[in-house]
Write a protein that holds these residues in place. Sequence first.
Motif, PDB file in Angstrom:
ATOM      1  N   SER A 187       7.304  32.808  36.722  1.00  0.00           N
ATOM      2  CA  SER A 187       7.958  31.514  36.938  1.00  0.00           C
ATOM      3  C   SER A 187       9.459  31.623  36.754  1.00  0.00           C
ATOM      4  O   SER A 187      10.208  30.731  37.158  1.00  0.00           O
ATOM      5  N   LEU A 188       9.888  32.692  36.087  1.00  0.00           N
ATOM      6  CA  LEU A 188      11.326  32.858  35.829  1.00  0.00           C
ATOM      7  C   LEU A 188      11.598  34.318  35.484  1.00  0.00           C
ATOM      8  O   LEU A 188      10.752  34.976  34.875  1.00  0.00           O
ATOM      9  N   VAL A 189      12.763  34.813  35.883  1.00  0.00           N
ATOM     10  CA  VAL A 189      13.159  36.151  35.418  1.00  0.00           C
ATOM     11  C   VAL A 189      14.435  36.027  34.599  1.00  0.00           C
ATOM     12  O   VAL A 189      15.338  35.274  34.948  1.00  0.00           O
ATOM     13  N   HIS A 190      14.468  36.751  33.488  1.00  0.00           N
ATOM     14  CA  HIS A 190      15.668  36.793  32.647  1.00  0.00           C
ATOM     15  C   HIS A 190      16.163  38.233  32.664  1.00  0.00           C
ATOM     16  O   HIS A 190      15.494  39.132  32.166  1.00  0.00           O
ATOM     17  N   THR A 191      17.311  38.452  33.294  1.00  0.00           N
ATOM     18  CA  THR A 191      17.798  39.815  33.477  1.00  0.00           C
ATOM     19  C   THR A 191      18.866  40.155  32.437  1.00  0.00           C
ATOM     20  O   THR A 191      19.569  39.280  31.940  1.00  0.00           O
ATOM     21  N   ASN A 192      18.967  41.468  32.139  1.00  0.00           N
ATOM     22  CA  ASN A 192      19.869  41.936  31.090  1.00  0.00           C
ATOM     23  C   ASN A 192      20.710  43.105  31.586  1.00  0.00           C
ATOM     24  O   ASN A 192      20.158  44.107  32.031  1.00  0.00           O
ATOM     25  N   TYR A 193      22.048  42.947  31.497  1.00  0.00           N
ATOM     26  CA  TYR A 193      23.025  43.948  31.945  1.00  0.00           C
ATOM     27  C   TYR A 193      23.115  43.885  33.479  1.00  0.00           C
ATOM     28  O   TYR A 193      22.190  43.461  34.152  1.00  0.00           O
ATOM     29  N   TRP A 194      24.233  44.343  34.017  1.00  0.00           N
ATOM     30  CA  TRP A 194      24.483  44.133  35.447  1.00  0.00           C
ATOM     31  C   TRP A 194      23.463  44.806  36.364  1.00  0.00           C
ATOM     32  O   TRP A 194      23.138  44.288  37.434  1.00  0.00           O
ATOM     33  N   LEU A 195      22.934  45.969  35.942  1.00  0.00           N
ATOM     34  CA  LEU A 195      21.960  46.655  36.792  1.00  0.00           C
ATOM     35  C   LEU A 195      20.752  45.756  37.033  1.00  0.00           C
ATOM     36  O   LEU A 195      20.301  45.575  38.169  1.00  0.00           O
TER      37      LEU A 195
ATOM     38  N   VAL B 210      12.483  32.813  42.822  1.00  0.00           N
ATOM     39  CA  VAL B 210      12.285  32.598  41.381  1.00  0.00           C
ATOM     40  C   VAL B 210      13.633  32.315  40.684  1.00  0.00           C
ATOM     41  O   VAL B 210      14.644  32.925  41.023  1.00  0.00           O
ATOM     42  N   PRO B 211      13.675  31.351  39.723  1.00  0.00           N
ATOM     43  CA  PRO B 211      14.935  31.116  39.017  1.00  0.00           C
ATOM     44  C   PRO B 211      15.333  32.332  38.162  1.00  0.00           C
ATOM     45  O   PRO B 211      14.468  33.003  37.602  1.00  0.00           O
TER      46      PRO B 211
ATOM     47  N   GLY C 151      13.760  29.153  25.362  1.00  0.00           N
ATOM     48  CA  GLY C 151      12.549  28.531  25.895  1.00  0.00           C
ATOM     49  C   GLY C 151      12.858  27.166  26.513  1.00  0.00           C
ATOM     50  O   GLY C 151      12.361  26.844  27.603  1.00  0.00           O
ATOM     51  N   LYS C 152      13.679  26.392  25.829  1.00  0.00           N
ATOM     52  CA  LYS C 152      14.043  25.071  26.366  1.00  0.00           C
ATOM     53  C   LYS C 152      14.787  25.220  27.689  1.00  0.00           C
ATOM     54  O   LYS C 152      14.565  24.473  28.642  1.00  0.00           O
ATOM     55  N   LEU C 153      15.691  26.188  27.726  1.00  0.00           N
ATOM     56  CA  LEU C 153      16.445  26.428  28.958  1.00  0.00           C
ATOM     57  C   LEU C 153      15.499  26.829  30.097  1.00  0.00           C
ATOM     58  O   LEU C 153      15.601  26.314  31.214  1.00  0.00           O
ATOM     59  N   TYR C 154      14.554  27.744  29.803  1.00  0.00           N
ATOM     60  CA  TYR C 154      13.612  28.177  30.841  1.00  0.00           C
ATOM     61  C   TYR C 154      12.840  26.967  31.391  1.00  0.00           C
ATOM     62  O   TYR C 154      12.666  26.828  32.597  1.00  0.00           O
ATOM     63  N   GLU C 155      12.347  26.129  30.456  1.00  0.00           N
ATOM     64  CA  GLU C 155      11.551  24.971  30.894  1.00  0.00           C
ATOM     65  C   GLU C 155      12.350  24.075  31.819  1.00  0.00           C
ATOM     66  O   GLU C 155      11.866  23.606  32.851  1.00  0.00           O
TER      67      GLU C 155
END
Length: 422
Positions: A110-118, A132-133, A403-407
């Motif tokens: 439902s969502l991807v949270h990416t870390n670092y520019w790669l 996907v957000p 979590g609140k932000l994701y929701e």
Amino acid sequence: MASINKKHIALISVHGDPAIEFGKEEAGGQNVYVRKVGEALAKQGWQVDMFTRSSSATDPKIVQHTPNCRTIRLTAGPEKFVPRDNIFEYLPEFVDQLLKFQKQSGITYSLVHTNYWLSSWVGMQLTKIQGVPQVHTYHSLGAVKYKSVTTIPIIATTRLATEKAVLETASRIVATSPQEKEHMRSLVSQKGNIDIIPCGTDTRKFGSITKEAARAKLNISPETKVILYVGRFDQRKGIETLVRAVNRSKLRGQADLKLIIGGGSRPGQSDGKERDRIESIVGKLGMQEFTTFPGRLDETTLPTYYAAADVCVVPSHYEPFGLVTIEAMASGTPVVGSDVGGLQFTVVPEETGLLCPPKDEVAFAEAIDRILSNPEWRNELGDNARKRVEEMFSWDGVASQLGKLYEQLMAQSANDLTAVSA
Ligand code: UDP
């Protein structure tokens, strides 16, 4: 048919394996952040899959950390250590493997949270393909980093362009300090949405042992003045400034000093070379007798080292956040840090520690001496530091904010989809 589970989220950390032992092989704050955020989110009811690039054929492809949190290692490029500046070319394969994994497992994130520019590049592709957000955390900004290094790598142009693109297009950027947000705005782009959610630490683990007990465990006398560094061996970390500052300390020869430089390194690799360089400076300055290099400190011994120290020094030339700072603070140990980036947010000068201009060994020497020569004030700073971390930087608090932000973003994305199909 693929099952759509609203609570299934993917944390992507292509080069920072969250399942690796922290403190070695280019493993630092990002690995800790992804793993701890993942575990804390899982505790709060999310189904968390953390994706990373496999850097060893013998490592398991899936590591289950807790019932709802696992690391998944995808094969993209050679299954061996590849420095982060050389990973970009393997990213299309990483995207393909991630899509394949979703297809085979029937999971839709439902969502991807990416870390670092790669990873941000991977996230942008997934957004294009799947809608996907995307939430993104930089961990380090090329625009800031390249100002403080002498050789700019070939990948720099691609990195800077990717960092600008993700800022302007991601559903939300998470800056870990107001200083990092300011850098994004002044050096990257005025466009895009940024929230500030800090990094966290384990306030139960750090602070679980008293200074006296820690000293007894490490065989250090109560009278010894202990100065501690914890972190990777990387020139950007400024360990040389610390060594030169301790060499200048007015307490040298007057008090029983001990300098502990903790962190892992691999002989012949960039961190091994930096450790050799630091050891040779220690040697030239005649400081071997009271300087120790205990190597990588694991999760069980780290709290003991922080608690045993009179002061923890974070002399980085640049530091987007600096987990070591809040770990020391949570352990009741004041921090002397560089007056840069996230350290300006975590350390409150004269209240929880002191800040000095980066690379200024004279200022660091004075700050360290001020704290070491006044034990009562040192304890006061340490108590305030602990309180500040309890109030602002616990992983559980950080995970609830995320979590609140994701929701919110997931609800928004569902609304957008309804609007399109209506
Ligand atoms: N670390 C560790 N053992 C070591 C050295 C470092 O576990 O011997 C951990 C440290 O506790 C911290 C992380 O590595 O959680 C370093 O994060 P920080 O944000 O301070 O620096 P970065 O590595 O991201 O530049």
